[in-house]
Design a protein around this motif. Structure first.
Motif, PDB file in Angstrom:
ATOM      1  N   MET A  25       0.916  -1.291  -0.024  1.00  0.00           N
ATOM      2  CA  MET A  25       0.018  -0.009   0.598  1.00  0.00           C
ATOM      3  C   MET A  25       0.934   1.580  -0.334  1.00  0.00           C
ATOM      4  SD  MET A  25      -3.462  -0.491  -0.152  1.00  0.00           S
ATOM      5  CE  MET A  25      -3.919   0.904   0.606  1.00  0.00           C
ATOM      6  N   LEU A  26       1.991   1.686   0.940  1.00  0.00           N
ATOM      7  CA  LEU A  26       2.914   2.776   0.983  1.00  0.00           C
ATOM      8  C   LEU A  26       3.917   2.366   0.337  1.00  0.00           C
ATOM      9  CD1 LEU A  26       2.136   2.392   4.829  1.00  0.00           C
ATOM     10  CD2 LEU A  26       1.081   4.033   2.954  1.00  0.00           C
ATOM     11  N   VAL A 119       5.810   1.892 -10.527  1.00  0.00           N
ATOM     12  CA  VAL A 119       6.201   3.929 -11.392  1.00  0.00           C
ATOM     13  C   VAL A 119       4.784   4.386 -11.214  1.00  0.00           C
ATOM     14  CG1 VAL A 119       6.601   4.760 -13.561  1.00  0.00           C
ATOM     15  CG2 VAL A 119       8.215   2.120 -12.734  1.00  0.00           C
ATOM     16  N   VAL A 120       3.688   3.102 -11.326  1.00  0.00           N
ATOM     17  CA  VAL A 120       2.087   4.213 -11.376  1.00  0.00           C
ATOM     18  C   VAL A 120       1.663   4.474 -10.000  1.00  0.00           C
ATOM     19  CG1 VAL A 120       0.449   2.235 -12.222  1.00  0.00           C
ATOM     20  CG2 VAL A 120       0.109   4.342 -13.467  1.00  0.00           C
ATOM     21  N   LEU A 121       1.473   3.332  -9.030  1.00  0.00           N
ATOM     22  CA  LEU A 121       1.462   3.249  -7.780  1.00  0.00           C
ATOM     23  C   LEU A 121       0.960   4.644  -7.486  1.00  0.00           C
ATOM     24  CD1 LEU A 121       1.925   0.163  -5.590  1.00  0.00           C
ATOM     25  CD2 LEU A 121      -0.121   1.095  -6.652  1.00  0.00           C
ATOM     26  N   ASP A 122       2.265   6.020  -7.397  1.00  0.00           N
ATOM     27  CA  ASP A 122       2.199   7.262  -6.739  1.00  0.00           C
ATOM     28  C   ASP A 122       1.765   8.085  -6.997  1.00  0.00           C
ATOM     29  OD1 ASP A 122       3.890   6.575  -4.447  1.00  0.00           O
ATOM     30  OD2 ASP A 122       5.569   7.333  -5.158  1.00  0.00           O
ATOM     31  N   ALA A 127      -7.513   5.978  -2.768  1.00  0.00           N
ATOM     32  CA  ALA A 127      -9.036   5.244  -2.849  1.00  0.00           C
ATOM     33  C   ALA A 127      -8.705   4.487  -3.942  1.00  0.00           C
ATOM     34  CB  ALA A 127     -10.175   5.982  -2.648  1.00  0.00           C
ATOM     35  N   GLU A 128      -7.790   5.000  -5.248  1.00  0.00           N
ATOM     36  CA  GLU A 128      -7.248   3.947  -6.259  1.00  0.00           C
ATOM     37  C   GLU A 128      -6.568   3.064  -5.478  1.00  0.00           C
ATOM     38  OE1 GLU A 128      -8.505   6.985  -9.855  1.00  0.00           O
ATOM     39  OE2 GLU A 128      -6.676   7.058  -9.279  1.00  0.00           O
ATOM     40  N   ARG A 129      -5.280   3.279  -4.782  1.00  0.00           N
ATOM     41  CA  ARG A 129      -4.540   3.011  -4.785  1.00  0.00           C
ATOM     42  C   ARG A 129      -5.125   1.851  -3.899  1.00  0.00           C
ATOM     43  NH1 ARG A 129       1.988   4.663  -3.694  1.00  0.00           N
ATOM     44  NH2 ARG A 129       2.372   3.096  -3.170  1.00  0.00           N
TER      45      ARG A 129
END
Length: 290
Positions: A25-26, A119-122, A127-129
């Motif tokens: 998550m983080l 790469v894209v998570l940030d 909420a999407e993550r």
């Protein structure tokens, strides 16, 4: 005391999964450990009389802690908008117990979520993550995810779907980040910073061109000792270099490459064009999107 012992046992029983949830998550082992500590504080103060599924209950608590941390992180970034992403800290110490990732944890993260996802998570909203990671990585139902966020299962499904499309779109960028073109650009930047004239010549086509500067020797001389502040990046999915000032892109260096040699370098300083670019700053193991 009996209830506290029961809580300790359940937390210990599920801690590996809980730590994995927090880590994914983080994206930061240190923050994951902070989340675990905060979750334990909440657990230790909770009324467990109605708990029927300890694993699900604990996952919900950890996920909510992570959601709060992601929202706080996003607020900080908005307050300091324009700041260039910092260089990543070394993450090769043990994640247990103080929370920095060892090689096995890094490999596990890469296997589970992939380079494109890191790469894209940030770029996702908190909420999407949360919806994407919990559903696609940990197979948590949309009903449970919706309850964590106080949203409907349908809303949780939409959030995960939107995040999934962005992750899939990043797959091409991930491939580009590992491409031979990326290695050539990275080598050119390193040689330029070091003032390594011979290394620059090796990378340049004999007829290389940069604006009015023509020929490999002239181009190498032009760049030797320069590019100190330029950073390797994917720009609209293509390896390039970006020079920024106070976090704002000021110049884009694009490279034409043929048969492993740089044939031309174009320098673009147009602020309107630079403003619309999708820039992912690269490092050895991945990237950071601005």
């Amino acid at each position: 005391m009996v209830e506290q012992d029961w809580l300790s046992e359940r937390f210990a029983e599920h801690q590996d999964r809980l730590r994995a949830v927090a880590y994914r998550m983080l994206g930061s082992p240190g923050e994951a450990e902070d989340a675990m500590q905060e979750a334990w504080l909440r657990v230790s103060r909770a009324d467990t009389g109605q708990v029927e599924n300890p694993g699900g209950w604990l996952t919900t608590i950890v996920a909510r802690v992570c959601l709060n941390m992601l929202e706080a992180r996003r607020s900080r970034r908005e307050e300091s908008a324009g700041a260039l992403p910092p260089e990543p800290a070394d993450q090769h110490a043990s994640i247990h117990p103080v929370g920095e990732a060892g090689p096995e944890d890094e490999a596990l993260l890469a296997d589970s979520v992939g380079v494109a996802l890191t790469v894209v998570l940030d770029t996702l909203t908190p909420a999407e993550r949360l919806a994407f990671v919990l559903h696609d990585v940990f197979a948590v139902s949309f009903g449970e995810i919706g309850a964590i966020m106080d949203r409907s299962p349908a809303a949780a499904r939409q959030l995960a779907s939107r995040a999934r499309r962005r992750v899939q779109g990043a797959a091409g960028a991930s491939d580009a980040a590992r491409s031979p073109r990326r290695e050539i650009v990275a080598a050119f930047l390193a040689a330029s910073r070091d003032g390594d004239f011979n290394a620059l010549l090796e990378l340049l086509d004999p007829d290389a061109v940069v604006g009015e500067v023509r020929g490999a020797r002239a181009v190498a001389d032009f760049f030797a000792g320069r590019a100190q502040a330029a950073r390797l990046a994917l720009v609209d999915g293509v390896p390039a270099a970006v020079w920024s000032h106070r976090g704002r892109p000021e110049a884009l260096f694009t490279f034409a490459i043929d048969d492993g040699k740089i044939t031309s370098i174009t320098i673009d300083r147009d602020p309107d064009r630079l403003r619309d670019l999708d820039i992912v700053y690269l490092r050895a193991t991945g990237g950071e999107r601005r």
